[in-house]
Design an enzyme around this catalytic site. Structure first.
Site, PDB file in Angstrom:
ATOM      1  N   LEU A   1      -2.520   2.953   7.935  1.00 25.20           N
ATOM      2  CA  LEU A   1      -3.287   1.833   7.386  1.00 25.20           C
ATOM      3  C   LEU A   1      -3.675   0.888   8.514  1.00 25.20           C
ATOM      4  O   LEU A   1      -2.815   0.484   9.296  1.00 25.20           O
ATOM      5  CB  LEU A   1      -2.441   1.051   6.384  1.00 25.20           C
ATOM      6  CG  LEU A   1      -2.379   1.491   4.927  1.00 25.20           C
ATOM      7  CD1 LEU A   1      -3.753   1.458   4.294  1.00 25.20           C
ATOM      8  CD2 LEU A   1      -1.778   2.862   4.764  1.00 25.20           C
TER       9      LEU A   1
ATOM     10  N   TYR B   1      -6.666  -2.442   9.758  1.00 28.50           N
ATOM     11  CA  TYR B   1      -7.353  -3.632   9.239  1.00 28.50           C
ATOM     12  C   TYR B   1      -8.512  -3.978  10.172  1.00 28.50           C
ATOM     13  O   TYR B   1      -8.402  -3.834  11.389  1.00 28.50           O
ATOM     14  CB  TYR B   1      -6.358  -4.797   9.130  1.00 28.50           C
ATOM     15  CG  TYR B   1      -6.933  -6.042   8.494  1.00 28.50           C
ATOM     16  CD1 TYR B   1      -7.647  -5.979   7.293  1.00 28.50           C
ATOM     17  CD2 TYR B   1      -6.766  -7.281   9.096  1.00 28.50           C
ATOM     18  CE1 TYR B   1      -8.178  -7.113   6.723  1.00 28.50           C
ATOM     19  CE2 TYR B   1      -7.289  -8.430   8.528  1.00 28.50           C
ATOM     20  CZ  TYR B   1      -8.002  -8.348   7.334  1.00 28.50           C
ATOM     21  OH  TYR B   1      -8.532  -9.469   6.772  1.00 28.50           O
TER      22      TYR B   1
ATOM     23  N   TYR C   1       0.819  -1.213   0.000  1.00 28.14           N
ATOM     24  CA  TYR C   1       0.000   0.000   0.000  1.00 28.14           C
ATOM     25  C   TYR C   1       0.856   1.266   0.000  1.00 28.14           C
ATOM     26  O   TYR C   1       0.463   2.281  -0.589  1.00 28.14           O
ATOM     27  CB  TYR C   1      -0.955  -0.019   1.195  1.00 28.14           C
ATOM     28  CG  TYR C   1      -2.153  -0.913   0.978  1.00 28.14           C
ATOM     29  CD1 TYR C   1      -2.882  -0.839  -0.210  1.00 28.14           C
ATOM     30  CD2 TYR C   1      -2.570  -1.825   1.954  1.00 28.14           C
ATOM     31  CE1 TYR C   1      -3.981  -1.650  -0.429  1.00 28.14           C
ATOM     32  CE2 TYR C   1      -3.679  -2.645   1.738  1.00 28.14           C
ATOM     33  CZ  TYR C   1      -4.379  -2.553   0.557  1.00 28.14           C
ATOM     34  OH  TYR C   1      -5.475  -3.351   0.348  1.00 28.14           O
TER      35      TYR C   1
ATOM     36  N   TYR D   1      -5.337 -13.654  12.096  1.00 28.90           N
ATOM     37  CA  TYR D   1      -4.615 -12.380  12.237  1.00 28.90           C
ATOM     38  C   TYR D   1      -4.203 -12.275  13.697  1.00 28.90           C
ATOM     39  O   TYR D   1      -4.805 -11.552  14.485  1.00 28.90           O
ATOM     40  CB  TYR D   1      -5.521 -11.230  11.819  1.00 28.90           C
ATOM     41  CG  TYR D   1      -4.803  -9.929  11.507  1.00 28.90           C
ATOM     42  CD1 TYR D   1      -4.074  -9.779  10.333  1.00 28.90           C
ATOM     43  CD2 TYR D   1      -4.872  -8.844  12.378  1.00 28.90           C
ATOM     44  CE1 TYR D   1      -3.436  -8.578  10.038  1.00 28.90           C
ATOM     45  CE2 TYR D   1      -4.243  -7.642  12.087  1.00 28.90           C
ATOM     46  CZ  TYR D   1      -3.526  -7.515  10.921  1.00 28.90           C
ATOM     47  OH  TYR D   1      -2.907  -6.325  10.633  1.00 28.90           O
TER      48      TYR D   1
ATOM     49  N   LEU E   1      -4.823  -7.232   0.427  1.00 27.72           N
ATOM     50  CA  LEU E   1      -3.925  -7.034  -0.715  1.00 27.72           C
ATOM     51  C   LEU E   1      -2.761  -8.014  -0.568  1.00 27.72           C
ATOM     52  O   LEU E   1      -2.219  -8.177   0.520  1.00 27.72           O
ATOM     53  CB  LEU E   1      -3.378  -5.601  -0.707  1.00 27.72           C
ATOM     54  CG  LEU E   1      -2.322  -5.282  -1.770  1.00 27.72           C
ATOM     55  CD1 LEU E   1      -2.976  -5.103  -3.139  1.00 27.72           C
ATOM     56  CD2 LEU E   1      -1.544  -4.019  -1.397  1.00 27.72           C
TER      57      LEU E   1
ATOM     58  N   ARG F   1       3.871  -8.134   0.446  1.00 24.70           N
ATOM     59  CA  ARG F   1       4.869  -8.977   1.098  1.00 24.70           C
ATOM     60  C   ARG F   1       4.469  -9.285   2.549  1.00 24.70           C
ATOM     61  O   ARG F   1       4.529 -10.432   2.989  1.00 24.70           O
ATOM     62  CB  ARG F   1       6.217  -8.242   1.061  1.00 24.70           C
ATOM     63  CG  ARG F   1       7.356  -9.072   1.533  1.00 24.70           C
ATOM     64  CD  ARG F   1       8.607  -8.202   1.665  1.00 24.70           C
ATOM     65  NE  ARG F   1       9.670  -8.963   2.275  1.00 24.70           N
ATOM     66  CZ  ARG F   1      10.636  -9.572   1.586  1.00 24.70           C
ATOM     67  NH1 ARG F   1      10.681  -9.468   0.288  1.00 24.70           N
ATOM     68  NH2 ARG F   1      11.569 -10.255   2.217  1.00 24.70           N
TER      69      ARG F   1
HETATM   70  P1  NAI Z   1       4.224  -4.124   2.932  1.00 26.30           P
HETATM   71  O1  NAI Z   1       5.083  -5.323   3.183  1.00 26.30           O
HETATM   72  O2  NAI Z   1       4.299  -3.485   1.589  1.00 26.30           O
HETATM   73  O3  NAI Z   1       4.499  -2.973   3.991  1.00 26.30           O
HETATM   74  C1  NAI Z   1       4.906  -3.158   5.305  1.00 26.30           C
HETATM   75  C2  NAI Z   1       6.223  -2.430   5.446  1.00 26.30           C
HETATM   76  O4  NAI Z   1       6.573  -2.284   6.818  1.00 26.30           O
HETATM   77  C3  NAI Z   1       7.398  -3.167   4.790  1.00 26.30           C
HETATM   78  O5  NAI Z   1       8.005  -2.308   3.841  1.00 26.30           O
HETATM   79  C4  NAI Z   1       8.332  -3.434   5.950  1.00 26.30           C
HETATM   80  O6  NAI Z   1       9.682  -3.378   5.558  1.00 26.30           O
HETATM   81  C5  NAI Z   1       7.966  -2.294   6.889  1.00 26.30           C
HETATM   82  N1  NAI Z   1       8.380  -2.454   8.286  1.00 26.30           N
HETATM   83  C6  NAI Z   1       8.166  -3.509   9.108  1.00 26.30           C
HETATM   84  N2  NAI Z   1       8.702  -3.268  10.312  1.00 26.30           N
HETATM   85  C7  NAI Z   1       9.249  -2.022  10.265  1.00 26.30           C
HETATM   86  C8  NAI Z   1       9.956  -1.213  11.193  1.00 26.30           C
HETATM   87  N3  NAI Z   1      10.214  -1.631  12.431  1.00 26.30           N
HETATM   88  N4  NAI Z   1      10.384   0.007  10.794  1.00 26.30           N
HETATM   89  C9  NAI Z   1      10.136   0.449   9.537  1.00 26.30           C
HETATM   90  N5  NAI Z   1       9.477  -0.276   8.618  1.00 26.30           N
HETATM   91  C10 NAI Z   1       9.045  -1.500   8.977  1.00 26.30           C
HETATM   92  O7  NAI Z   1       2.756  -4.613   3.271  1.00 26.30           O
HETATM   93  P2  NAI Z   1       1.342  -3.865   3.305  1.00 26.30           P
HETATM   94  O8  NAI Z   1       0.360  -4.970   3.433  1.00 26.30           O
HETATM   95  O9  NAI Z   1       1.190  -2.918   2.189  1.00 26.30           O
HETATM   96  O10 NAI Z   1       1.355  -3.086   4.687  1.00 26.30           O
HETATM   97  C11 NAI Z   1       1.208  -1.686   4.819  1.00 26.30           C
HETATM   98  C12 NAI Z   1       0.161  -1.380   5.867  1.00 26.30           C
HETATM   99  O11 NAI Z   1      -1.106  -1.797   5.375  1.00 26.30           O
HETATM  100  C13 NAI Z   1       0.371  -2.097   7.196  1.00 26.30           C
HETATM  101  O12 NAI Z   1       0.034  -1.239   8.258  1.00 26.30           O
HETATM  102  C14 NAI Z   1      -0.648  -3.220   7.110  1.00 26.30           C
HETATM  103  O13 NAI Z   1      -1.042  -3.703   8.375  1.00 26.30           O
HETATM  104  C15 NAI Z   1      -1.768  -2.491   6.401  1.00 26.30           C
HETATM  105  N6  NAI Z   1      -2.838  -3.332   5.845  1.00 26.30           N
HETATM  106  C16 NAI Z   1      -2.542  -4.321   4.924  1.00 26.30           C
HETATM  107  C17 NAI Z   1      -3.538  -5.123   4.413  1.00 26.30           C
HETATM  108  C18 NAI Z   1      -3.229  -6.180   3.405  1.00 26.30           C
HETATM  109  O14 NAI Z   1      -4.069  -7.035   3.133  1.00 26.30           O
HETATM  110  N7  NAI Z   1      -2.053  -6.193   2.800  1.00 26.30           N
HETATM  111  C19 NAI Z   1      -4.952  -4.958   4.833  1.00 26.30           C
HETATM  112  C20 NAI Z   1      -5.166  -3.865   5.764  1.00 26.30           C
HETATM  113  C21 NAI Z   1      -4.133  -3.116   6.254  1.00 26.30           C
END
Ligand code: NAI
Length: 286
Positions: free
Chosen positions: A170, A172, A16, A182, A220, A223
């Site tokens: 973001l 959930y 996202y 989860y 979505l 990763r």
């Molecule tokens: P993503 O893997 O693209 O993003 C998560 C990012 O967090 C990664 O780039 C990772 O390197 C970073 N990260 C983890 N620990 C960290 C730290 N200590 N310091 C800095 N960066 C750190 O995955 P996504 O799914 O796009 O996640 C983005 C947000 O969206 C998150 O808050 C996730 O919970 C939320 N979200 C995702 C959903 C999905 O189905 N993918 C649904 C609803 C919310």
């Protein structure tokens, strides 16, 4: 005048954060990125080698430009808190100034101010474990990386945010409804993030005229989501049961985020906006 955005939580072009960056870039914003330290090298190398060029294409045909990538670990507020073993870890030793306070200082030194702060990161080391089997450390780690990280980012960036600025995170729906799978305290962490959205909206709204909102996004295949293990099931469930039976595109969340941080949303703060094809509104699956 163009706005400047700092987006924490981009390490590839599947999540996202990337989609939000693109929507903001398409609207004319300058893009700064905070990338998790262990993922920094591969992200920067891939960017440089053009691996993301196809996904950098904006609606007008130009390529999204990322002005600067900062290493970031949002679990640490300042250098004094970083344990020796992390400092010595070879994935961290190559980078510097990656605590939240230091990143905010670096951005201030490089650019002076920002207008938009995006939190698109989460981490729960025990996410695959049911809550009942989650350790205290696992639970606290989920809260630290996924909830307090937003408090800390906002706290350290607010002093360099222009009045009228806005932030978005973001979340959930597992925060408010039972989503088996989860686990690891991630559902608790999202509940904290949503509650904090309201309290922080009050605090930075009154003091700094800055807005705080969160997007409750549908599933979505990012990763992070793949690491949880049930993402394909959740996508199928949404396709079968949501009011809008279509794939949820990351760009749809990106566009909603761009709206929320824009002047079009100037009276919206302290809210949770659902960008999930309407799935949150269903009471039963049909
Ligand atoms: P993503 O893997 O693209 O993003 C998560 C990012 O967090 C990664 O780039 C990772 O390197 C970073 N990260 C983890 N620990 C960290 C730290 N200590 N310091 C800095 N960066 C750190 O995955 P996504 O799914 O796009 O996640 C983005 C947000 O969206 C998150 O808050 C996730 O919970 C939320 N979200 C995702 C959903 C999905 O189905 N993918 C649904 C609803 C919310």
């Amino acid at each position: 005048k163009g706005k400047r955005a700092f987006i924490a939580g981009i390490a590839d072009d599947n999540g996202y954060g990337w989609a939000i960056a693109k929507s903001l870039a398409a609207a004319g914003a300058e893009i700064l990125v905070g990338t998790w330290v262990p993922a920094l090298n591969i992200f920067e190398t891939s960017l440089r080698r053009g691996k993301f060029d196809e996904s950098r294409v904006l609606p007008d045909g130009s390529l999204m430009n990322i002005t600067k990538v900062y290493p970031l670990d949002a679990v640490y507020d300042s250098l004094a808190e970083v344990p020796e073993d992390v400092k010595a870890n070879k994935r961290y030793a190559g980078a510097s100034n990656w605590t939240v306070q230091e990143v905010a200082e670096s951005v201030k030194r490089d650019f002076g101010s920002i207008d938009i702060l995006v939190h698109s990161l989460a981490n729960g080391p025990e996410v695959t474990k049911p809550l009942l089997e989650t350790s205290r450390n696992g639970y606290l780690a989920a809260i630290s990386a996924s909830s307090y990280s937003f408090v800390s980012l906002l706290k350290h960036f607010v002093p360099i945010m222009n009045p009228g600025g806005a932030s978005v995170s973001l979340t959930y729906i597992a925060s408010e409804r039972i989503i088996p799978g989860y686990g690891g305290g991630m559902s608790s962490a999202k509940a904290a993030l949503e509650s904090d959205t309201k309290v922080l909206a009050f605090e930075v709204g009154r003091r700094h005229k800055i807005r705080v909102n969160t997007i409750s996004a549908g599933p979505l295949r990012s990763r992070a989501a793949k690491a949880i293990g049930f993402i394909d099931m959740m996508i199928d469930y949404s396709l079968a049961n949501a009011p809008l039976q279509k794939e949820l595109l990351a760009d749809e969340v990106g566009n909603a985020a761009a709206f929320l941080v824009s002047p079009l949303a100037s009276a919206i703060t302290g809210t949770i906006i659902y960008v999930d094809n309407g799935l949150h509104a269903m009471g039963v699956g049909v």
